[in-house]
Write an enzyme that holds these catalytic residues in place. Structure first.
Site, PDB file in Angstrom:
ATOM      1  N   LYS A  70      82.245  51.483  59.152  1.00 43.59           N
ATOM      2  CA  LYS A  70      81.557  52.460  60.620  1.00 43.59           C
ATOM      3  C   LYS A  70      80.593  53.427  60.254  1.00 43.59           C
ATOM      4  CE  LYS A  70      85.492  53.466  62.565  1.00 43.59           C
ATOM      5  NZ  LYS A  70      86.160  52.514  61.825  1.00 43.59           N
ATOM      6  N   THR A  72      79.977  53.798  56.903  1.00 39.89           N
ATOM      7  CA  THR A  72      78.848  53.346  55.932  1.00 39.89           C
ATOM      8  C   THR A  72      77.354  52.898  56.678  1.00 39.89           C
ATOM      9  OG1 THR A  72      80.388  52.420  54.309  1.00 39.89           O
ATOM     10  CG2 THR A  72      77.742  51.633  54.502  1.00 39.89           C
ATOM     11  N   ARG A  93      84.699  62.926  60.206  1.00 41.86           N
ATOM     12  CA  ARG A  93      85.773  63.418  59.539  1.00 41.86           C
ATOM     13  C   ARG A  93      86.663  63.022  58.177  1.00 41.86           C
ATOM     14  NH1 ARG A  93      89.518  58.403  62.050  1.00 41.86           N
ATOM     15  NH2 ARG A  93      87.843  56.997  61.437  1.00 41.86           N
ATOM     16  N   LYS A 104      92.792  51.372  51.834  1.00 43.82           N
ATOM     17  CA  LYS A 104      91.353  50.984  52.868  1.00 43.82           C
ATOM     18  C   LYS A 104      90.026  51.848  51.215  1.00 43.82           C
ATOM     19  CE  LYS A 104      90.178  51.533  56.279  1.00 43.82           C
ATOM     20  NZ  LYS A 104      89.435  52.301  57.264  1.00 43.82           N
ATOM     21  N   ALA A 273      92.894  57.159  64.298  1.00 41.09           N
ATOM     22  CA  ALA A 273      93.402  56.182  65.810  1.00 41.09           C
ATOM     23  C   ALA A 273      93.625  55.965  66.039  1.00 41.09           C
ATOM     24  CB  ALA A 273      91.612  55.757  65.645  1.00 41.09           C
ATOM     25  N   PHE A 301      88.549  52.940  63.932  1.00 40.77           N
ATOM     26  CA  PHE A 301      89.298  51.935  64.069  1.00 40.77           C
ATOM     27  C   PHE A 301      88.216  50.975  64.430  1.00 40.77           C
ATOM     28  CE2 PHE A 301      93.120  53.565  61.588  1.00 40.77           C
ATOM     29  CZ  PHE A 301      93.042  52.625  60.769  1.00 40.77           C
ATOM     30  N   PHE A 381      76.544  41.806  54.864  1.00 39.24           N
ATOM     31  CA  PHE A 381      77.212  41.491  52.855  1.00 39.24           C
ATOM     32  C   PHE A 381      76.577  40.195  52.716  1.00 39.24           C
ATOM     33  CE2 PHE A 381      80.538  43.525  55.155  1.00 39.24           C
ATOM     34  CZ  PHE A 381      80.930  44.446  54.585  1.00 39.24           C
ATOM     35  N   TRP A 409      74.217  49.541  52.949  1.00 41.16           N
ATOM     36  CA  TRP A 409      75.306  49.754  51.470  1.00 41.16           C
ATOM     37  C   TRP A 409      74.279  48.686  50.388  1.00 41.16           C
ATOM     38  CZ3 TRP A 409      76.500  47.635  46.809  1.00 41.16           C
ATOM     39  CH2 TRP A 409      77.498  47.985  46.742  1.00 41.16           C
TER      40      TRP A 409
END
Length: 556
Positions: A70, A72, A93, A104, A273, A301, A381, A409
């Site tokens: 999210k 990214t 955030r 994470k 969240a 999330f 990906f 990415w």
């Protein structure tokens, strides 16, 4: 392949004054924290300039343990919008050290879609988390001091005190502790514990406050417990809110940094969240909307967690109306929901994708329940096959929701230009007006039931004896008209992390209800969710290091 930190270090960062210039901020108004970070004064917010600006929320399907990108996508989308001629700022955030050192990793994006300086942001940044932690723990110290005090005692019953301490670290051993041991001079022994700082009510208050006055009033409204004669006690009764607000003097101001492509990024607040409201501060969002034509923000999330709270709590409180909502989905997560093992997600598996796509279907349905204009973004990906992407494109057509593939990415803003065009078109043509899922005036049970049945897909709600007792307390305190901020696992639409995909006919169990009267919501806690996480078997901290020149490695 370069790591995130290697990519970030390979880019020449602009002085923060140049980023402020892009937003039209007088350099004299900046409060710099070194060369690349700055605080923004609240005086820059002008609500009269917000009308007509575009607010874009980024959410996601139910994630894998590593997350689905999210942040990214939010950063990459902002880069893409600027590339196609839209003045855009990403508003995010702040990272918590718990995930940074846990499983994470950081929360600054990844690859060529990052905010920088990533080491600073992921570690101590500008000290906001530390200030929130200190303000929270000051109240804890004042409570225990008053319990011990014989001269100015409020007659607090220690057994009823609900205020714990907080620390910005994953440490399961601190969930339940006893304080006050060591004799009469060391305090009154009682059970308490620690939550992680991201779960602090002070964090929630900071993120929902309009200004200093609102901040101080909300801090004073924090519920602590009862006296021995059953009178409720609040932080204002301890005269704690003034000193707590003083500790937050700088933390209330949003932080300005930049993306890898030199676009503005405002970062402020960091509630999770799954155990809190999961969105950045109202102040930061308004700041972005004052200074930019487009603001891209995120909710933590899955959509059933962060986005629901963004709409039902933050938007209602602040009067915000998103113009578009982006649902981030990944092939790997949908295969995971279809039964593929974590170590097999890179392998082509169309069958697992078909089985797991129900999670995307449900989350898209959830988007439409709020009367918003939706977009699906496939975070691509390198292991995704053309066949898998084509399947998702067909599914989105079937769901009647526009979809675009993003490769942020690997390509940064270049990989989000098509997504940016789609999102800007949707945002500018959107005629929908967001409507919350429930009315704050409804009963607590009806609000919980509405979220659980409508968004999660639950068949019924069960309350433990403790939760029923908590519910009566909420009613007796006159707090039943507050919204609900449900604490639930992020791993499933249900309250059981093992129920992947789109579970049905399950029962959500509310085991207790916490009161956050200062923040202005109540917290039904479901399943086995913990407000103090633990570290994994192999924490990310084991790979982080610094050399003799001060160069950090291992952050991601």
């Amino acid at each position: 392949m370069k790591t995130d930190i290697e990519i970030a270090n390979s880019i020449e960062i602009k002085p923060i004054y140049e980023i402020a210039d892009k937003l039209g901020i007088d350099r004299d108004l900046l409060e710099p924290y070194g060369k690349y970070k700055a605080k923004l004064p609240l005086s820059l917010i002008d609500k009269s300039k917000i009308d007509g600006k575009k607010l874009v929320l980024v959410s996601a399907i139910s994630p894998t343990p590593a997350g689905e990108g999210k942040t990214t996508i939010s950063i990459g989308l902002t880069e893409g919008l600027n590339r196609i001629g839209k003045q855009a700022t990403v508003v995010l955030r702040e990272p918590s050290l718990g995930p940074v050192f846990g499983i994470k990793g950081g929360a600054t994006g990844g690859g060529y879609s990052q905010v920088v300086p990533m080491e600073d942001i992921n570690l101590h940044f500008t000290g906001d988390f530390g200030a929130i932690e200190k303000a929270h723990n000051l109240l804890a110290a004042l409570i225990d001091n008053n319990i011990q005090n014989k001269t100015h005692s409020l007659n607090i019953d220690p057994r009823t005190v609900t205020w714990k301490r907080v620390m910005d670290m994953n440490d399961r051993s601190l969930r339940h502790i006893i304080v006050g041991l060591g004799g009469t001079s060391a305090g009154i022994p009682r059970e308490t514990g620690f939550d992680i700082t991201a779960a602090s009510e002070v964090m929630a208050i900071l993120c929902l406050s309009d200004d200093f006055e609102d901040l101080k009033n909300r801090l004073g409204n924090i519920f602590i417990g009862y006296t021995f004669d059953k009178k409720p006690i609040y932080a204002r009764d301890l005269h704690a809110h003034g000193a707590m607000a003083a500790l937050l003097k700088d933390a209330i101001k949003p932080n300005l940094v930049q993306t890898l492509e030199g676009n503005p990024a405002i970062i402020h607040g960091g509630p999770f969240a799954n155990i809190a409201q999961g969105t950045n501060s109202i102040i930061a969002t308004r700041m972005g909307l004052t200074l930019s034509d487009y603001v891209v923000t995120e909710a933590g999330f899955g959509f059933d967690l962060g986005a629901e709270k963004f709409f039902d709590i933050k938007c209602v409180k602040a009067g915000l109306k998103p113009n578009a909502v982006v649902m981030v989905a990944t092939v790997r997560a949908l295969k995971y929901h279809g039964g593929a093992k974590l170590d097999q997600l890179k392998e082509p598996n169309l069958e697992a994708l078909r089985k797991g796509v129900g999670n995307l279907e449900k989350q898209v349905e959830n988007m439409k329940k709020f009367n918003i204009c939706p977009v699906v973004a496939i975070n691509k990906f390198v292991t995704d096959t053309d066949e898998e992407i084509a399947f998702l494109a067909d599914k989105c057509k079937e769901l009647d929701v526009p979809m675009e593939v993003a490769e942020v990415w690997a390509k940064g803003g270049e990989g989000a230009e098509n997504l940016a065009r789609l999102v800007s078109k949707v945002a500018e043509q959107c005629t929908c007006s967001m409507k919350p899922l429930y009315d704050w005036e409804w009963s607590v049970e009806k609000k919980i039931e509405t979220v659980a049945k409508e968004l999660y897909g639950a068949a019924a709600i069960d309350y433990t004896a403790e939760a029923k007792s908590d519910l009566k307390k909420v009613m007796d305190l006159g707090l039943d008209k507050l919204p609900v901020c449900i604490a639930k696992t992020q791993k499933s639409l249900s309250d059981n992390p093992k129920l992947l995909g789109r579970p049905k006919d399950f029962v959500v169990t509310v085991r207790q209800i916490e009161i956050a009267s200062g923040a202005g919501f109540i917290i039904p806690i479901t399943g086995s969710i913990m407000r103090m996480p633990g570290l994994p078997d192999i924490p990310a901290a084991e790979k982080i290091d610094i050399d003799n020149n001060g160069k950090i490695t291992g952050l991601f």
